[in-house]
Motif scaffolding. Structure first.
Motif, short mmCIF file in Angstrom:
data_model
loop_
_atom_site.label_atom_id
_atom_site.label_comp_id
_atom_site.label_asym_id
_atom_site.label_seq_id
_atom_site.Cartn_x
_atom_site.Cartn_y
_atom_site.Cartn_z
N ALA A 1 45.07 -14.09 46.88
CA ALA A 1 45.22 -15.45 46.37
C ALA A 1 46.66 -15.73 45.92
CB ALA A 1 44.27 -15.68 45.20
N VAL A 2 47.48 -14.69 45.91
CA VAL A 2 48.85 -14.83 45.40
C VAL A 2 49.80 -15.22 46.52
CG1 VAL A 2 50.83 -13.51 44.50
CG2 VAL A 2 48.54 -13.21 43.50
N THR A 3 50.66 -16.19 46.25
CA THR A 3 51.74 -16.49 47.17
C THR A 3 52.98 -15.79 46.60
OG1 THR A 3 50.76 -18.65 47.55
CG2 THR A 3 53.02 -18.34 48.30
N GLY A 4 53.44 -14.75 47.27
CA GLY A 4 54.56 -13.95 46.77
C GLY A 4 54.49 -12.57 47.39
N PRO A 5 55.61 -11.84 47.39
CA PRO A 5 55.67 -10.55 48.10
C PRO A 5 54.57 -9.58 47.65
CG PRO A 5 57.81 -11.15 47.21
CD PRO A 5 56.84 -12.15 46.68
N GLY A 6 53.86 -9.05 48.65
CA GLY A 6 52.85 -8.03 48.38
C GLY A 6 51.65 -8.55 47.62
N GLY A 7 51.55 -9.85 47.41
CA GLY A 7 50.43 -10.39 46.65
C GLY A 7 50.38 -9.85 45.24
N GLY A 8 51.54 -9.40 44.75
CA GLY A 8 51.60 -8.86 43.38
C GLY A 8 51.72 -7.35 43.35
N ALA A 9 51.63 -6.71 44.53
CA ALA A 9 51.59 -5.24 44.56
C ALA A 9 52.82 -4.61 43.92
CB ALA A 9 51.40 -4.75 45.98
N ALA A 10 54.00 -5.08 44.31
CA ALA A 10 55.23 -4.44 43.81
C ALA A 10 55.36 -4.65 42.30
CB ALA A 10 56.44 -5.00 44.53
N SER A 11 54.97 -5.80 41.82
CA SER A 11 55.12 -6.11 40.40
C SER A 11 54.10 -5.42 39.51
CB SER A 11 54.97 -7.62 40.18
OG SER A 11 55.67 -8.33 41.14
N THR A 12 53.06 -4.85 40.13
CA THR A 12 51.99 -4.28 39.29
C THR A 12 51.86 -2.78 39.47
OG1 THR A 12 50.43 -4.85 41.04
CG2 THR A 12 50.56 -6.35 39.15
N PHE A 13 52.81 -2.14 40.13
CA PHE A 13 52.72 -0.69 40.29
C PHE A 13 52.70 -0.06 38.89
CE2 PHE A 13 54.34 3.58 40.98
CZ PHE A 13 53.52 4.00 42.00
N THR A 14 51.61 0.62 38.54
CA THR A 14 51.36 1.01 37.16
C THR A 14 50.95 2.48 37.06
OG1 THR A 14 50.51 -1.23 36.85
CG2 THR A 14 50.12 0.33 35.05
N ALA A 15 51.67 3.24 36.25
CA ALA A 15 51.33 4.65 36.06
C ALA A 15 50.15 4.77 35.09
CB ALA A 15 52.54 5.38 35.49
N PRO A 16 49.43 5.91 35.14
CA PRO A 16 48.34 6.10 34.17
C PRO A 16 48.87 5.96 32.74
CG PRO A 16 48.25 7.80 35.85
CD PRO A 16 49.52 7.03 36.08
N GLY A 17 48.12 5.27 31.89
CA GLY A 17 48.56 5.08 30.51
C GLY A 17 49.60 3.99 30.36
N HIS A 18 49.78 3.16 31.38
CA HIS A 18 50.70 2.02 31.29
C HIS A 18 49.95 0.74 31.60
CE1 HIS A 18 54.82 3.94 31.27
NE2 HIS A 18 53.98 4.96 31.28
N LYS A 19 50.56 -0.40 31.21
CA LYS A 19 50.05 -1.68 31.70
C LYS A 19 51.22 -2.55 32.12
CE LYS A 19 49.22 -3.77 27.15
NZ LYS A 19 48.22 -4.58 26.44
N ARG B 1 52.53 -6.54 33.88
CA ARG B 1 52.17 -7.95 33.92
C ARG B 1 52.99 -8.69 34.98
NH1 ARG B 1 53.79 -11.27 28.85
NH2 ARG B 1 55.68 -11.65 30.04
N PHE B 2 52.38 -9.63 35.64
CA PHE B 2 53.11 -10.62 36.42
C PHE B 2 52.35 -11.93 36.34
CE2 PHE B 2 51.17 -11.51 40.71
CZ PHE B 2 50.00 -10.80 40.53
N THR B 3 52.98 -13.01 36.74
CA THR B 3 52.35 -14.33 36.63
C THR B 3 52.47 -15.05 37.97
OG1 THR B 3 52.92 -14.37 34.30
CG2 THR B 3 52.33 -16.47 35.28
N PHE B 4 51.42 -15.73 38.37
CA PHE B 4 51.48 -16.48 39.64
C PHE B 4 50.75 -17.80 39.50
CE2 PHE B 4 47.15 -16.07 41.45
CZ PHE B 4 46.62 -15.03 40.70
N LYS B 5 51.10 -18.72 40.38
CA LYS B 5 50.41 -20.00 40.40
C LYS B 5 49.41 -20.00 41.56
CE LYS B 5 51.04 -24.91 39.98
NZ LYS B 5 51.95 -26.03 39.78
N ALA B 6 48.15 -20.31 41.26
CA ALA B 6 47.08 -20.28 42.27
C ALA B 6 47.15 -21.55 43.11
CB ALA B 6 45.73 -20.13 41.59
N LEU B 7 48.04 -21.54 44.09
CA LEU B 7 48.30 -22.75 44.88
C LEU B 7 47.14 -23.10 45.81
CD1 LEU B 7 51.99 -22.00 46.00
CD2 LEU B 7 51.24 -23.51 44.15
N ASN B 8 46.50 -22.04 46.36
CA ASN B 8 45.52 -22.28 47.41
C ASN B 8 44.09 -22.02 46.97
OD1 ASN B 8 47.26 -22.74 49.90
ND2 ASN B 8 48.14 -20.89 49.01
N PRO B 9 43.23 -23.03 47.09
CA PRO B 9 41.82 -22.79 46.75
C PRO B 9 41.17 -21.90 47.80
CG PRO B 9 42.07 -24.96 47.72
CD PRO B 9 43.45 -24.40 47.58
#
Ligand SMILES: [Cu+2]
Length: 475
Positions: free
Chosen positions: A110-128, A130-138
């Motif tokens: 549902a994300v418009t942006g590189p990797g659908g958020g994948a690169a921005s959310t790469f998360t190690a165990p014990g980490h959190k 965040r990224f933000t996106f606008k849900a352009l497409n229903p």
């Protein structure tokens, strides 16, 4: 210790700032476990919606006696259902549980942006993160993990659905449900017990040992069946996590009034089977015109009867005889040739042939053998044997009643036959009158070395369970 406290303080601070969509009213998304769907959004203007998803690696049940190490979004397969509205701003948090062993991320279709958020959310165990996106497409979108090896993360259960509700919401229905198909690749074949490791070879060969709805064999049967009443309308949000197979999604005994093909905005009407691509979805809607058990399948049908892709919707209420009658007639058909010969010779057909229609073996072959096999030998781990089974070999009086009920109502849940456990789904056998039922039960309880006395039509009649026999489970 101090370091950890400092870290916690830092995270708490981070939680509070995001400039993206800062003028919008803020709300927390309601997330649901399958097969539930969050309630429709009634807002009429955009909001900033906070979504928090936690990755949990855990051992769970893939089939009875079969454990598997699932990697999940929120502890279930599929992961939590996310519902937002078109043009909402979504502040997305991915948390990786500190007990996990691996890094993960998320690609939301549902994300418009590189990797659908994948690169921005790469998360190690014990980490959190965040990224933000606008849900352009229903539309209805799959989300999944995209950490290498991507196929393995998806195969282990890392997928779910996010629904971006259109500004003009779909009409209200009585029930909305969440069903996602997935294929699993274990070292052991279907039904082999114990904790099963992931098989990369099977996955590469696209030869799953399991194809299931909602993460496990039997996740939607028995007490867990989807429920509705006659006259109600249901909407299924259907997804396919894959990783490999496409699904020929079908509900036996129903025609979809509407299908939003591939989860998009246009709908098609009167559809029997809809294709749900790996990494794709469909929204299907239908009104329940009569009662019974309606079976959800992948119509690539060996998957259903031999690999697990079978779910159920139980519909209660008054059957509608103008829509479906149940079996009305089962009479002797001798073939045109026999009749022609009989007419020619002025003779009536031999009584032996007439009797054959109620012949137990014939009835067994047409009603039971597709599962229990022609000599009642069953299939290891899938269908229990009827030949020399401890249950049928010595039918005590009480068990005779159980046997009648079992055939008419079907059977799910764990049973032990000759010391071996089974946990399959026997769909109700419909359309047998007292005489036919007596004949087939007499046959199975006396053939292949079983030694119970024959059933009579009267006995069967007195043993029939009180409520109406479920119908609608047949094609
Ligand atoms: Cu992952």
């Amino acid at each position: 210790m101090n370091f950890r406290v400092a870290l916690l303080g830092l995270t708490a601070f981070c939680t509070s700032v995001s400039a993206f969509g800062k003028d919008l009213p803020v709300e927390k998304a309601v997330l649901t476990e399958p097969p539930l769907v969050p309630p429709p959004i009634t807002r009429t203007s955009p909001a900033k919606v906070l979504v928090e998803l936690e990755v949990i690696e855990k051992v769970g049940q893939l089939a009875d006696g079969v454990q598997y190490t699932f990697w999940t979004y929120g502890g279930t397969v599929p992961g939590r259902f996310i519902r937002v509205r078109q043009n909402d701003t979504v502040e997305f948090w991915l948390k990786n549980n500190p007990n996990n062993k691996l890094p993960h991320n998320i690609d939301l279709h549902a994300v418009t942006g590189p990797g659908g958020g994948a690169a921005s959310t790469f998360t190690a165990p014990g980490h959190k993160t965040r990224f933000t996106f606008k849900a352009l497409n229903p539309g209805l979108y799959i989300y999944h993990c995209a950490t290498a090896p991507v196929g393995m993360h998806i195969a282990n259960g890392m997928y779910g659905l996010i629904y971006v509700q259109p500004e003009k919401a779909l009409p209200k229905v009585d029930h909305e449900y969440y069903v996602v198909q997935g294929d699993f690749y274990t070292e052991g074949d279907y039904g082999v017990k114990g904790l099963q490791p992931f098989s990369m070879k099977r996955a590469i060969d696209e030869n799953p040992s399991y194809v299931v709805f909602n993460g496990a064999v039997g996740s939607l049967v028995g007490d867990k069946a989807l429920k509705a009443k006659v006259g109600e309308t249901v909407r299924l949000f259907v997804g396919n996590g894959g990783p490999n197979l496409v699904s020929s999604f079908h509900v036996i005994g129903e025609i979809f009034d509407k299908v939003y093909t591939e989860g998009g905005q246009r709908s098609q009407e009167q559809v029997q089977t809809t294709l749900v691509p790996a990494g794709g979805s469909a929204i299907v809607e239908y009104k329940l015109d009569t009662d019974g058990t309606f079976v959800l399948v992948d119509h690539s049908i060996f998957r259903t009867f031999n690999k697990g892709s079978l779910g159920m919707m139980k519909v209660e209420g008054k059957g509608n005889k103008d829509v479906y009658s149940g079996k009305e007639i089962d009479e002797i058909y001798l073939g045109d040739e026999v009749v022609a010969t009989a007419v020619k010779s002025q003779a009536t057909p031999a009584p032996a042939q007439a009797a054959a229609a109620k012949d137990g073996r014939t009835l067994f072959l047409s009603n039971c053998a597709m599962c229990h096999q022609t000599e009642g030998q069953g299939i290891p781990n899938v269908f229990p044997p009827l030949a020399k089974s401890d249950f049928l070999a010595n039918l005590a009086n009480k068990s005779r009643k159980d046997l009648v009920a079992l055939v008419l109502n079907g059977k799910t849940g764990k049973i032990v036959v000759n010391g071996t456990e089974y946990n399959g789904v026997m769909t109700p056998v419909a359309g047998l009158d007292d005489e036919a039922l007596a004949a087939v039960l007499s046959y199975v309880s006396s053939a292949w070395g079983n030694q119970a006395p024959a059933f009579t039509a009267n006995e069967v009649k007195s043993l029939r369970p009180a409520p109406a026999v479920p119908t609608g489970a047949e094609h």
